[in-house]
Write an enzyme that holds these catalytic residues in place. Structure first.
Site, PDB file in Angstrom:
ATOM      1  N   SER A 102      -6.340-114.824 -10.653  1.00  0.00           N
ATOM      2  CA  SER A 102      -6.835-115.433  -9.802  1.00  0.00           C
ATOM      3  C   SER A 102      -5.616-116.468  -9.365  1.00  0.00           C
ATOM      4  CB  SER A 102      -8.017-116.177 -10.320  1.00  0.00           C
ATOM      5  OG  SER A 102      -9.206-115.361 -10.346  1.00  0.00           O
ATOM      6  N   LYS A 176     -10.712-115.091  -3.540  1.00  0.00           N
ATOM      7  CA  LYS A 176     -11.267-115.303  -4.875  1.00  0.00           C
ATOM      8  C   LYS A 176     -11.663-116.743  -5.113  1.00  0.00           C
ATOM      9  CE  LYS A 176     -12.063-114.858  -9.106  1.00  0.00           C
ATOM     10  NZ  LYS A 176     -13.401-114.690  -9.652  1.00  0.00           N
ATOM     11  N   LYS A 245      -9.052-124.555 -12.537  1.00  0.00           N
ATOM     12  CA  LYS A 245      -7.958-124.072 -11.679  1.00  0.00           C
ATOM     13  C   LYS A 245      -8.399-123.534 -10.508  1.00  0.00           C
ATOM     14  CE  LYS A 245      -6.739-120.085 -12.822  1.00  0.00           C
ATOM     15  NZ  LYS A 245      -6.971-118.548 -12.652  1.00  0.00           N
TER      16      LYS A 245
HETATM   17  P1  NAD Z   1      -7.248-114.896 -20.667  1.00  0.00           P
HETATM   18  O1  NAD Z   1      -6.742-116.251 -20.975  1.00  0.00           O
HETATM   19  O2  NAD Z   1      -8.262-114.345 -21.668  1.00  0.00           O
HETATM   20  O3  NAD Z   1      -6.022-113.899 -20.861  1.00  0.00           O
HETATM   21  C1  NAD Z   1      -4.572-114.269 -20.295  1.00  0.00           C
HETATM   22  C2  NAD Z   1      -3.698-113.415 -21.023  1.00  0.00           C
HETATM   23  O4  NAD Z   1      -2.365-113.598 -20.624  1.00  0.00           O
HETATM   24  C3  NAD Z   1      -3.705-113.915 -22.350  1.00  0.00           C
HETATM   25  O5  NAD Z   1      -3.913-112.875 -23.283  1.00  0.00           O
HETATM   26  C4  NAD Z   1      -2.303-114.345 -22.658  1.00  0.00           C
HETATM   27  O6  NAD Z   1      -1.726-114.220 -23.930  1.00  0.00           O
HETATM   28  C5  NAD Z   1      -1.461-113.800 -21.461  1.00  0.00           C
HETATM   29  N1  NAD Z   1      -0.147-114.354 -21.092  1.00  0.00           N
HETATM   30  C6  NAD Z   1       0.015-115.745 -21.021  1.00  0.00           C
HETATM   31  N2  NAD Z   1       1.146-115.835 -20.517  1.00  0.00           N
HETATM   32  C7  NAD Z   1       1.824-114.813 -20.619  1.00  0.00           C
HETATM   33  C8  NAD Z   1       3.023-114.336 -20.262  1.00  0.00           C
HETATM   34  N3  NAD Z   1       4.147-115.120 -19.757  1.00  0.00           N
HETATM   35  N4  NAD Z   1       3.426-112.834 -20.333  1.00  0.00           N
HETATM   36  C9  NAD Z   1       2.368-112.072 -20.605  1.00  0.00           C
HETATM   37  N5  NAD Z   1       1.190-112.489 -21.014  1.00  0.00           N
HETATM   38  C10 NAD Z   1       0.721-113.695 -20.981  1.00  0.00           C
HETATM   39  O7  NAD Z   1      -7.794-115.011 -19.350  1.00  0.00           O
HETATM   40  P2  NAD Z   1      -8.833-113.884 -18.696  1.00  0.00           P
HETATM   41  O8  NAD Z   1     -10.212-114.477 -18.656  1.00  0.00           O
HETATM   42  O9  NAD Z   1      -8.540-112.699 -19.108  1.00  0.00           O
HETATM   43  O10 NAD Z   1      -8.438-114.243 -16.956  1.00  0.00           O
HETATM   44  C11 NAD Z   1      -7.052-113.841 -16.562  1.00  0.00           C
HETATM   45  C12 NAD Z   1      -7.227-114.053 -14.971  1.00  0.00           C
HETATM   46  O11 NAD Z   1      -8.364-113.579 -14.524  1.00  0.00           O
HETATM   47  C13 NAD Z   1      -7.168-115.409 -14.699  1.00  0.00           C
HETATM   48  O12 NAD Z   1      -6.331-115.634 -13.655  1.00  0.00           O
HETATM   49  C14 NAD Z   1      -8.511-115.560 -14.478  1.00  0.00           C
HETATM   50  O13 NAD Z   1      -8.828-116.849 -13.747  1.00  0.00           O
HETATM   51  C15 NAD Z   1      -8.988-114.317 -13.967  1.00  0.00           C
HETATM   52  N6  NAD Z   1     -10.559-113.931 -14.042  1.00  0.00           N
HETATM   53  C16 NAD Z   1     -11.237-114.323 -15.190  1.00  0.00           C
HETATM   54  C17 NAD Z   1     -12.408-113.825 -15.324  1.00  0.00           C
HETATM   55  C18 NAD Z   1     -13.278-113.973 -16.439  1.00  0.00           C
HETATM   56  O14 NAD Z   1     -14.389-113.714 -16.530  1.00  0.00           O
HETATM   57  N7  NAD Z   1     -12.786-114.315 -17.621  1.00  0.00           N
HETATM   58  C19 NAD Z   1     -13.220-113.381 -14.021  1.00  0.00           C
HETATM   59  C20 NAD Z   1     -12.441-113.265 -12.898  1.00  0.00           C
HETATM   60  C21 NAD Z   1     -11.119-113.486 -12.889  1.00  0.00           C
END
Ligand code: NAD
Length: 297
Positions: A102, A176, A245
């Protein structure tokens, strides 16, 4: 399974709450998935859970031989750091970069221009539907980008959920953020109403049954309260910091378009205040406990 991805190689970067089940669905649909996360713990957990994918040691390695590299990262800062930190240089000619995070639509457009200058197409394809939707492959996928690249991604995105091409590059990220602005406002509004009803002596389950057959219903009354608030688990898998965010991105979009923004401003102010008070790993549903004035941990 909705798609057959046999013979296709895909890179996947970001193996968190959402990325893990999304990458798993691609591998289960037959794709060769080369997966990377910066956190060793995330790589280990992914490797143990998703034996059908290959864990690699860098984003650049994830791109090797891939026709598309999908990113599921926290925000635009991280997306740009990954792309500029070696991924763009490692892409095979003509590879499609797919930002499923997102992210910020204006930054997405700028990044797409840089990718195009290097001979690659960037498509934004953020998702909605939570961790349960990611596991079930039922996510809403909001796709922005040129027709040919979006069409080529169809089978991969269909393995993850229900893709809808919503406009040019950046349109998916804009939609989104606006979706989450509505979701955040609904959770605040429905929680204040349900807490008031409880204080007045009404049974919350009865209230939810009736509201969900009435005009007050929303994702908060249909999903968040029954699954995460009433059982007292507050573990949806969507962090409160990620919600803040997202709604700041939406607020910037609302303001930049000259649209009425007073409700948006108050929604962002309340969520930001909750973020200040709660631990950094708070779930977004912890805002209900925050509203109740209880310690969230
Ligand atoms: P999360 O924090 O669980 O996962 C993010 C991952 O990115 C982590 O495993 C982290 O180690 C990795 N990461 C961070 N910096 C990095 C880098 N430089 N290189 C490689 N990997 C790196 O977050 P999430 O809940 O999986 O969300 C991911 C995205 O999806 C976000 O943008 C969030 O807003 C969006 N989103 C989340 C949900 C939800 O329900 N959790 C739903 C829809 C959208």
């Amino acid at each position: 399974m909705t798609a057959d991805l046999a013979g296709r190689t895909l890179g996947f970067v970001g193996l968190g709450n959402m990325g893990t089940p999304m990458a798993a669905r691609l591998a289960d649909a037959g794709a060769t998935v080369r997966a990377f996360d910066a956190a060793p713990g995330a790589r280990e957990a992914f490797g143990a859970e998703v034996t059908t994918a290959t864990v690699v040691g860098s984003a650049a390695e994830a791109a090797r031989g891939a026709e598309a590299v999908l990113l599921c990262l926290p925000n635009s800062d991280v997306v740009e750091a990954v792309v500029d930190g070696g991924l763009l240089d490692a892409l095979e000619p003509g590879t499609v970069l797919v930002d499923m995070s997102s992210s910020e639509p204006v930054r997405t457009r700028a990044l797409a221009e840089r990718a195009a200058a290097a001979g690659h197409t960037l498509v934004d394809a953020p998702v909605s539907g939570g961790v349960s939707g990611a596991r079930a492959g039922t996510l809403a996928v909001m796709v922005g980008g040129p027709d040919d690249a979006v069409a080529a991604l169809g089978p991969a995105l269909a393995a993850i959920g229900h893709p809808r091409h919503v406009g040019p590059t950046g349109a998916g990220h804009a939609l989104k953020a606006l979706n989450n602005l509505m979701s955040a406002a609904h959770l605040l509004a429905s929680s204040e109403a349900l807490l008031a009803g409880q204080a007045f002596g009404l049974d919350p389950e009865v209230m939810l049954d009736v509201v969900n057959a009435s005009s007050g219903r929303s994702g908060s009354t249909e999903v968040k309260w029954p699954r995460h608030v009433l059982p007292g688990t507050f573990a949806s898998g969507f962090g409160l910091g990620l919600m803040v965010k997202d709604i700041r991105i939406a607020r910037d979009l609302v303001v930049s378009t000259g649209t009425p923004s007073r409700h948006t401003a108050s929604t962002v102010a309340l969520w930001a205040e909750a973020q200040d008070d709660l631990p950094p790993d708070a779930d977004h549903t912890d805002i209900v406990r925050w509203l109740q004035g209880k310690d969230a941990r």
